[in-house]
Design a protein around this motif. Sequence first.
Motif, short mmCIF file in Angstrom:
data_model
loop_
_atom_site.label_atom_id
_atom_site.label_comp_id
_atom_site.label_asym_id
_atom_site.label_seq_id
_atom_site.Cartn_x
_atom_site.Cartn_y
_atom_site.Cartn_z
N UNK A 512 0.83 -1.21 0.00
CA UNK A 512 0.00 0.00 0.00
C UNK A 512 0.87 1.26 0.00
N UNK A 513 1.90 1.29 0.87
CA UNK A 513 2.74 2.49 0.90
C UNK A 513 3.52 2.67 -0.41
N UNK A 514 3.91 1.58 -1.01
CA UNK A 514 4.59 1.68 -2.31
C UNK A 514 3.65 2.23 -3.38
N UNK A 544 7.45 1.98 14.46
CA UNK A 544 8.69 2.33 13.77
C UNK A 544 8.68 1.82 12.33
N UNK A 545 8.12 0.66 12.12
CA UNK A 545 8.05 0.12 10.75
C UNK A 545 7.18 1.00 9.86
N UNK A 546 6.02 1.42 10.39
CA UNK A 546 5.14 2.28 9.59
C UNK A 546 5.80 3.63 9.32
N UNK A 554 7.96 8.92 0.94
CA UNK A 554 7.68 10.35 0.99
C UNK A 554 6.17 10.61 1.05
N UNK A 555 5.56 9.94 1.99
CA UNK A 555 4.12 10.10 2.18
C UNK A 555 3.85 11.00 3.37
N UNK A 556 2.62 11.42 3.50
CA UNK A 556 2.18 12.13 4.68
C UNK A 556 1.58 11.12 5.66
N UNK A 557 1.79 11.35 6.92
CA UNK A 557 1.37 10.36 7.91
C UNK A 557 -0.14 10.17 7.90
#
Length: 726
Positions: A512-514, A544-546, A554-557
């Motif tokens: 998902x983050x990719x 920490x992993x997230x 380079x995402x926003x939290x």
Amino acid sequence: MTDHSLDSGAFHPSLRWSMSGFASLLFLFAFVVIAAGCAIYQLQLRHTQTEAERALETAISGMTDGISSADPDALKKLSERIFAYPQAKRLVVFAADQSLRLDARAKLDSAGAAPFVDWIPDRISSFSVSRALVSSVPGSGTATAHYVAPLLATTFLWIVLTGTALVIASLIVAFREHRKFSNAVTIPANAIERVSNEITRTGNLSHRMPRLGSTDVGGIEATVNKLLNQLDNQEKKKALYRAHLEREVLKRTTALAASNERLHKLAYMSSEAEMPNRAAFLNRAHQLCSAPCSDGTAIGLFVVRISLVRYANEAFGFDVGDMIIESVARTMASLRSNTTEVFHLGGSEFALLTVDSPEAMQEVATEILRIDDTAFVHKGATLNLRPKVGYATYPVDASNVDDLTRFAMLALNAVTGSESTQSALRYVPTLLAETISNTRLETAIKHAVDSGEFEAHFQSRVNTQTGQVHGLEALVRWTSPELQGYSNYQLIPIAERSLLITELDSQMLRKVTEWLGMLALEGVRISVAVNLSARSLRRASLPDEIAALVSMHRLRMEQIELELTETVLIEHSEVVNRNLALFHEMGVSLLLDDFGSGYSSLRYLYELPISTVKIDALFVRGLPGDPASLAIVESTINLAHRLGKRVVAEGVETYAQWELLRSMGCDEVQGYFLMRPQPAGVVADMLRQQFDTSVGRLTIDVASLSQTEDFTWSEPKVSTPLTAAK
């Protein structure tokens, strides 16, 4: 017992030697006496002859003189003088008699001495014995023989008497010595025998020999008593040692009994629940199944699993889990009866063995499920036990103990993994085939997770007021050929049981983050909710992993949202609370999934940093016609809004449901009516084409969707949102 007493008539060997020597001396003494007697006899005989000759000479001379004078007084005096020699008077008389007869008879007669002549024979006749002795005197034939024979007889008699006296004296001395020696030996021996008999009879070594006085075996009683004292002391020591040994044996026997009891308790008793364990259960099950069942009865095995225990161990620690087991054990113990026995199989599992009719088994299962009425309270939170029951019967379902146990466990696993509200299940033959299928699916899931044979599909969440897509939910879809045709409702519980769910969650987060990172490069930013299992949330390293993934792409939290099930919140631990607090500080939104379907607690809505509540599709599906569903949905929306939470309704499948939810003030909806889950590529293209960069949202024309045919959710294996095991 051997008689050790001495025969008083038997001579001791030393005594026999003493008596033999004494006899030899006696005979030597007798020989000396005889020889001395013979010598004395010869001397006396010679002396007697000399005296006799001298007396005869005197007598004859006197006779001659007396006869010549014919003086009677002189003759009388002569007679007295002759008889003054006792040893020779008999010979004198004899000689006088002979002389008178031979020579003087005539002179005496002529001299008028007839009276004297007559007197002499009278005197001589009174010595007849002497005559015999005189006759034995040697020297004159018959006269000598008559004299010697009596003398020899007298001497021999004296010798015999003396020897006899000596023999008698010797025997008396020997007898006294023998008696003395015999007493010296037999008296101590008899005393020893009496003491020995007393000791043998009583077994008491305190008996002692009395003082025997002075004996030739002197001091034997002291020696024996000393020996008895030593033996008594040894016996006392033995008694003390025996008593000590008995105490040690008793102590060790008691310790061994206690050890055996502890071993038996360890072997057949559960230390957690203080009731018989699995080994005791198997023994009892074999006993029951080996005996023939009476008509109309069966042996029922009920395996109970308390779902809360596993989660309590992971969330609160094993101490809390043990307290739950103890509480359940006390409740389960109340189910015991003459026909029902309760066992603790280990962990969160219990077993009941009951003998009853097959028709009554369902009633027993219902009775077991009533233990859920006893809630467990921890730190102010009420935790439901959520028991699950699987059971089978002998000989109806199984023909032996192994099959009975296996079939009951199959039923338990089936009801535990089921998403239905069913809590008790009896074994049916199809469960075995399902178990084999689940085992195959578990292997396939592991292979798919290890090789990455799955992908993320996305379904939109639409704002009811603006029609804009405010976010997406990422759902796992399997590309493995072996898993095609199976829904997540079937596969996710298997992944939970096989502990593959944490790896699956990690890979979904990476995918998902990719994907979001790729869209961010194109200027498209949207938030995506990823379902997170309870096991993953209990990992301390998860925040920490997230954070690392968000930074890498380079995402926003705020683009990362985490959907949590009610199970996770009910069983929250210190690690879970810390992770939830960190996520809130990081800006990660937390969504409570399937609210109302399980064990909801308003306390979690108040205490935990949850931003959004998702109403379970089970209640939405009943809208708008079901009054109960309508009341639950409406009250949930109002309560969440009062607590400052946003509300998302899942499972919206019709336009009527959309309109009703919008009118109730539901913030967002999600369902097949608006958008089916689509592959990442399809959703990315749609976002690129329809994404409004001015508002940062994708807008859906709901009015146009109202003209399409309503979707009816009825397929048993349709793909639905990814959720943790329920």
